[in-house]
Structure formats: structure tokens, C-alpha cells
Design a protein around this motif. Structure first.
Motif, PDB file in Angstrom:
ATOM      1  N   ASP A   1       0.893  -1.246  -0.134  1.00  0.00           N
ATOM      2  CA  ASP A   1       0.060  -0.098   0.026  1.00  0.00           C
ATOM      3  C   ASP A   1       0.915   1.460   0.095  1.00  0.00           C
ATOM      4  OD1 ASP A   1      -2.369  -1.599  -0.060  1.00  0.00           O
ATOM      5  OD2 ASP A   1      -2.586  -1.405   1.948  1.00  0.00           O
ATOM      6  N   GLU A   2       1.925   1.306   0.689  1.00  0.00           N
ATOM      7  CA  GLU A   2       2.837   2.395   0.678  1.00  0.00           C
ATOM      8  C   GLU A   2       3.503   2.507  -0.629  1.00  0.00           C
ATOM      9  OE1 GLU A   2       3.785   1.973   5.808  1.00  0.00           O
ATOM     10  OE2 GLU A   2       5.231   1.294   3.936  1.00  0.00           O
ATOM     11  N   GLU A   3       3.901   1.591  -1.209  1.00  0.00           N
ATOM     12  CA  GLU A   3       4.554   1.623  -2.496  1.00  0.00           C
ATOM     13  C   GLU A   3       3.724   2.223  -3.784  1.00  0.00           C
ATOM     14  OE1 GLU A   3       7.451   1.705  -2.630  1.00  0.00           O
ATOM     15  OE2 GLU A   3       8.349   0.369  -1.091  1.00  0.00           O
ATOM     16  N   VAL A   4       2.199   1.709  -3.471  1.00  0.00           N
ATOM     17  CA  VAL A   4       1.188   2.227  -4.455  1.00  0.00           C
ATOM     18  C   VAL A   4       1.073   3.578  -4.306  1.00  0.00           C
ATOM     19  CG1 VAL A   4      -1.285   1.905  -4.801  1.00  0.00           C
ATOM     20  CG2 VAL A   4       0.193  -0.220  -4.841  1.00  0.00           C
ATOM     21  N   SER A   5       0.759   4.048  -3.107  1.00  0.00           N
ATOM     22  CA  SER A   5       0.797   5.287  -2.742  1.00  0.00           C
ATOM     23  C   SER A   5       1.821   6.302  -3.158  1.00  0.00           C
ATOM     24  CB  SER A   5       0.576   5.639  -0.991  1.00  0.00           C
ATOM     25  OG  SER A   5       0.434   7.063  -0.946  1.00  0.00           O
ATOM     26  N   MET A   6       3.161   5.872  -2.950  1.00  0.00           N
ATOM     27  CA  MET A   6       4.306   6.630  -3.639  1.00  0.00           C
ATOM     28  C   MET A   6       4.130   6.749  -5.156  1.00  0.00           C
ATOM     29  SD  MET A   6       6.846   8.414  -2.705  1.00  0.00           S
ATOM     30  CE  MET A   6       8.129   9.126  -3.572  1.00  0.00           C
ATOM     31  N   ALA A   7       3.839   5.357  -5.570  1.00  0.00           N
ATOM     32  CA  ALA A   7       3.957   5.638  -7.240  1.00  0.00           C
ATOM     33  C   ALA A   7       2.853   6.432  -7.698  1.00  0.00           C
ATOM     34  CB  ALA A   7       3.735   4.227  -7.855  1.00  0.00           C
ATOM     35  N   ARG A   8       1.670   6.613  -7.113  1.00  0.00           N
ATOM     36  CA  ARG A   8       0.443   7.285  -7.583  1.00  0.00           C
ATOM     37  C   ARG A   8       0.954   8.776  -7.249  1.00  0.00           C
ATOM     38  NH1 ARG A   8      -3.095   5.973  -3.748  1.00  0.00           N
ATOM     39  NH2 ARG A   8      -3.558   4.054  -4.758  1.00  0.00           N
ATOM     40  N   TRP A   9       1.477   9.204  -6.246  1.00  0.00           N
ATOM     41  CA  TRP A   9       2.118  10.555  -6.013  1.00  0.00           C
ATOM     42  C   TRP A   9       2.994  10.889  -6.910  1.00  0.00           C
ATOM     43  CZ3 TRP A   9       6.441  13.344  -5.530  1.00  0.00           C
ATOM     44  CH2 TRP A   9       6.168  14.760  -5.052  1.00  0.00           C
ATOM     45  N   ILE A  10       3.884  10.163  -7.366  1.00  0.00           N
ATOM     46  CA  ILE A  10       4.847  10.480  -8.482  1.00  0.00           C
ATOM     47  C   ILE A  10       4.270  10.537  -9.779  1.00  0.00           C
ATOM     48  CG2 ILE A  10       6.814   9.594 -10.018  1.00  0.00           C
ATOM     49  CD1 ILE A  10       7.725   8.000  -7.232  1.00  0.00           C
ATOM     50  N   ASP A  11       3.213   9.798 -10.164  1.00  0.00           N
ATOM     51  CA  ASP A  11       2.321  10.025 -11.308  1.00  0.00           C
ATOM     52  C   ASP A  11       1.796  11.258 -11.302  1.00  0.00           C
ATOM     53  OD1 ASP A  11       1.230   9.037 -13.724  1.00  0.00           O
ATOM     54  OD2 ASP A  11      -0.779   8.635 -12.439  1.00  0.00           O
TER      55      ASP A  11
ATOM     56  N   VAL B   1       6.242  18.682 -11.773  1.00  0.00           N
ATOM     57  CA  VAL B   1       7.877  18.952 -11.546  1.00  0.00           C
ATOM     58  C   VAL B   1       8.271  19.412 -13.314  1.00  0.00           C
ATOM     59  CG1 VAL B   1       9.705  17.260 -11.674  1.00  0.00           C
ATOM     60  CG2 VAL B   1       8.104  17.319  -9.998  1.00  0.00           C
ATOM     61  N   THR B   2       7.587  18.916 -14.067  1.00  0.00           N
ATOM     62  CA  THR B   2       8.141  19.186 -15.493  1.00  0.00           C
ATOM     63  C   THR B   2       7.712  20.576 -15.758  1.00  0.00           C
ATOM     64  OG1 THR B   2       7.409  16.682 -16.062  1.00  0.00           O
ATOM     65  CG2 THR B   2       7.626  18.249 -18.040  1.00  0.00           C
ATOM     66  N   ARG B   3       6.737  20.949 -15.379  1.00  0.00           N
ATOM     67  CA  ARG B   3       6.530  22.536 -15.685  1.00  0.00           C
ATOM     68  C   ARG B   3       7.220  23.230 -14.977  1.00  0.00           C
ATOM     69  NH1 ARG B   3       0.444  20.490 -15.793  1.00  0.00           N
ATOM     70  NH2 ARG B   3       0.001  20.366 -17.901  1.00  0.00           N
ATOM     71  N   ARG B   4       7.659  22.965 -13.815  1.00  0.00           N
ATOM     72  CA  ARG B   4       8.331  23.598 -12.893  1.00  0.00           C
ATOM     73  C   ARG B   4       9.804  23.740 -13.405  1.00  0.00           C
ATOM     74  NH1 ARG B   4       7.849  23.021  -7.010  1.00  0.00           N
ATOM     75  NH2 ARG B   4       6.035  23.924  -7.377  1.00  0.00           N
ATOM     76  N   TYR B   5      10.253  22.372 -13.972  1.00  0.00           N
ATOM     77  CA  TYR B   5      11.711  22.600 -14.618  1.00  0.00           C
ATOM     78  C   TYR B   5      11.564  23.232 -15.789  1.00  0.00           C
ATOM     79  CZ  TYR B   5      15.520  20.662 -17.167  1.00  0.00           C
ATOM     80  OH  TYR B   5      16.598  20.654 -17.974  1.00  0.00           O
ATOM     81  N   VAL B   6      10.554  23.452 -16.680  1.00  0.00           N
ATOM     82  CA  VAL B   6      10.545  24.205 -17.846  1.00  0.00           C
ATOM     83  C   VAL B   6      10.516  25.653 -17.499  1.00  0.00           C
ATOM     84  CG1 VAL B   6       9.133  24.938 -19.834  1.00  0.00           C
ATOM     85  CG2 VAL B   6       9.560  22.579 -19.349  1.00  0.00           C
ATOM     86  N   GLN B   7       9.764  26.066 -16.236  1.00  0.00           N
ATOM     87  CA  GLN B   7       9.847  27.306 -16.047  1.00  0.00           C
ATOM     88  C   GLN B   7      11.180  27.877 -15.733  1.00  0.00           C
ATOM     89  OE1 GLN B   7       7.279  28.044 -12.677  1.00  0.00           O
ATOM     90  NE2 GLN B   7       7.685  30.416 -12.625  1.00  0.00           N
ATOM     91  N   LEU B   8      11.757  27.114 -14.818  1.00  0.00           N
ATOM     92  CA  LEU B   8      13.145  27.677 -13.971  1.00  0.00           C
ATOM     93  C   LEU B   8      14.319  27.605 -15.185  1.00  0.00           C
ATOM     94  CD1 LEU B   8      12.944  25.518 -10.665  1.00  0.00           C
ATOM     95  CD2 LEU B   8      13.024  27.969 -11.084  1.00  0.00           C
ATOM     96  N   TYR B   9      14.186  26.334 -16.026  1.00  0.00           N
ATOM     97  CA  TYR B   9      15.124  26.635 -17.177  1.00  0.00           C
ATOM     98  C   TYR B   9      14.899  27.601 -17.959  1.00  0.00           C
ATOM     99  CZ  TYR B   9      17.637  24.651 -21.365  1.00  0.00           C
ATOM    100  OH  TYR B   9      18.497  24.456 -22.179  1.00  0.00           O
ATOM    101  N   ALA B  10      13.632  28.126 -18.182  1.00  0.00           N
ATOM    102  CA  ALA B  10      13.600  29.390 -19.194  1.00  0.00           C
ATOM    103  C   ALA B  10      14.052  30.611 -18.542  1.00  0.00           C
ATOM    104  CB  ALA B  10      11.933  29.638 -19.270  1.00  0.00           C
ATOM    105  N   GLU B  11      13.760  30.500 -17.204  1.00  0.00           N
ATOM    106  CA  GLU B  11      14.365  31.830 -16.322  1.00  0.00           C
ATOM    107  C   GLU B  11      15.586  31.709 -16.031  1.00  0.00           C
ATOM    108  OE1 GLU B  11      12.024  31.517 -12.802  1.00  0.00           O
ATOM    109  OE2 GLU B  11       9.873  32.100 -13.797  1.00  0.00           O
ATOM    110  N   ALA B  12      16.371  30.598 -15.770  1.00  0.00           N
ATOM    111  CA  ALA B  12      17.702  30.576 -15.117  1.00  0.00           C
ATOM    112  C   ALA B  12      18.679  29.620 -15.872  1.00  0.00           C
ATOM    113  CB  ALA B  12      17.759  30.440 -13.655  1.00  0.00           C
ATOM    114  N   GLY B  13      18.138  28.828 -16.627  1.00  0.00           N
ATOM    115  CA  GLY B  13      19.115  27.919 -17.128  1.00  0.00           C
ATOM    116  C   GLY B  13      18.996  26.368 -16.602  1.00  0.00           C
TER     117      GLY B  13
END
Length: 174
Positions: free
Chosen positions: A140-150, A156-168
Motif C-alpha cells: 500500500d505504501e509503494e502504491v501510494s508513492m507511485a500514485r504520488w509520483i504519477d 515537476v515538469t512544468r516547474r523544470y521548464v519554468q526554471l530552465y527558461a528563467e535561469a538555465g
């Protein structure tokens, strides 16, 4: 020649030792990630929680193994911990480290889910009833973690793109 039950017991104990080593590997992957994360506090917080869960999973596996008058395999634990550490180092040089770590963590969680599902089948089929609830808790803990990552991957992807555009890429990577 071993009986069917003896063979099942042997396979189950081996699976428990393997799961123990995999959980040790998980710690060696997550711990360096946490120490490096700067711009993704929710990821660091969830990884810290999962480190605590992982330590509990290891304790549960130790408890089950003790019930069979055996213990984890130090060799397997060490070997998989080393490979986990090397994986963490490999991603640390990537410009998109946080994204790559998210992909790897998602895959790793599903590996653990499959492992626990298999162990539960062995526990049920082998009559090792005391182990099943402990294994289900870890599952159950592993399923919960996998769900959270999903669910968090778009953020995470959008924040990465935003930070990349702002600072590299170096600023955005963790």
C-alpha cells in the motif's frame, strides 16, 4: 528432494531477502536526491516521508525473516545499495536531473509493487499468514508513492521548464 511446501518456503525467503535488498537500494537512491533538491520542496518532503516508510518496510521484512529463523542477505543489501548510489550519481550530472529522477523513481516504485504482489501470493499460497498483512502494508505504501509520483510529474515538469527558461538548466535541475 524438497517437498512443494519446502520449495515454496525457500522461494519465499529468497524473495523476502531480495525485497530487503531492494528497499536498501531505494534508500541509497532517495537519500542523495533529497540532499540535492532545492526548487522542488514538495518532492523533497514526499521523498523524506517515503524514506521513513522504507525504513519501516525494512523493519517489517526483518520481522518476517526472523519468523523463519533467518535474516537479510548482507551481500545482496550491499550490492544493491551500491548500484542505487551509482544510479543517483549518474542522474546528478544530467541537466534535467529532477525529471530523470522522477522517471526512475516511478519505474522503481512499480518494481517494488510487483515484488510485494508476488510475495503476497507466496505468503498466501504457502500458508505464511503472519507475513501477508505486513507485506500488504508495504504494498500500500509503494502504491501510494507511485500514485504520488504519477500525479506530481506534470507539476515537476512544468516547474523544470519554468526554471530552465528563467535561469538555465543548472538552476532548474534540482
Amino acid at each position: 528432494m524438497a517437498t512443494g511446501h519446502d520449495a515454496l518456503r525457500e522461494i519465499f525467503v529468497t524473495g523476502l531477502r531480495n525485497a530487503h535488498a531492494v528497499e536498501k537500494q531505494a534508500l541509497s537512491i532517495m537519500t542523495p536526491q533529497i540532499s540535492r533538491i532545492e526548487h522542488y520542496p514538495e518532492v523533497a518532503d514526499r521523498l523524506r516521508l517515503h524514506v521513513d516508510e522504507t525504513n519501516s518496510q525494512i523493519a517489517r521484512l526483518d520481522e518476517i525473516l526472523a519468523g523463519f529463523d533467518t535474516s537479510a542477505s548482507a551481500l545482496k543489501d550491499t550490492a544493491l545499495s551500491m548500484t542505487g548510489g551509482m544510479a543517483a550519481i549518474t542522474h546528478s550530472v544530467a541537466g534535467d536531473e529532477i525529471v530523470k529522477n522522477s522517471f526512475a523513481n516511478y519505474a522503481f516504485e512499480h518494481f517494488e509493487i510487483a515484488s510485494y504482489k508476488s510475495l503476497i501470493v507466496l505468503a498466501e499460497d504457502g500458508g505464511f499468514a503472519q507475513a501477508a498483512p505486513l507485506l500488504k502494508q508495504s504494498l500500500d505504501e509503494e502504491v501510494s508513492m507511485a500514485r504520488w509520483i504519477d500525479e506530481s510529474l506534470p507539476l515537476v515538469t512544468r516547474r523544470y521548464v519554468q526554471l530552465y527558461a528563467e535561469a538555465g538548466s543548472m538552476e532548474a535541475k534540482v
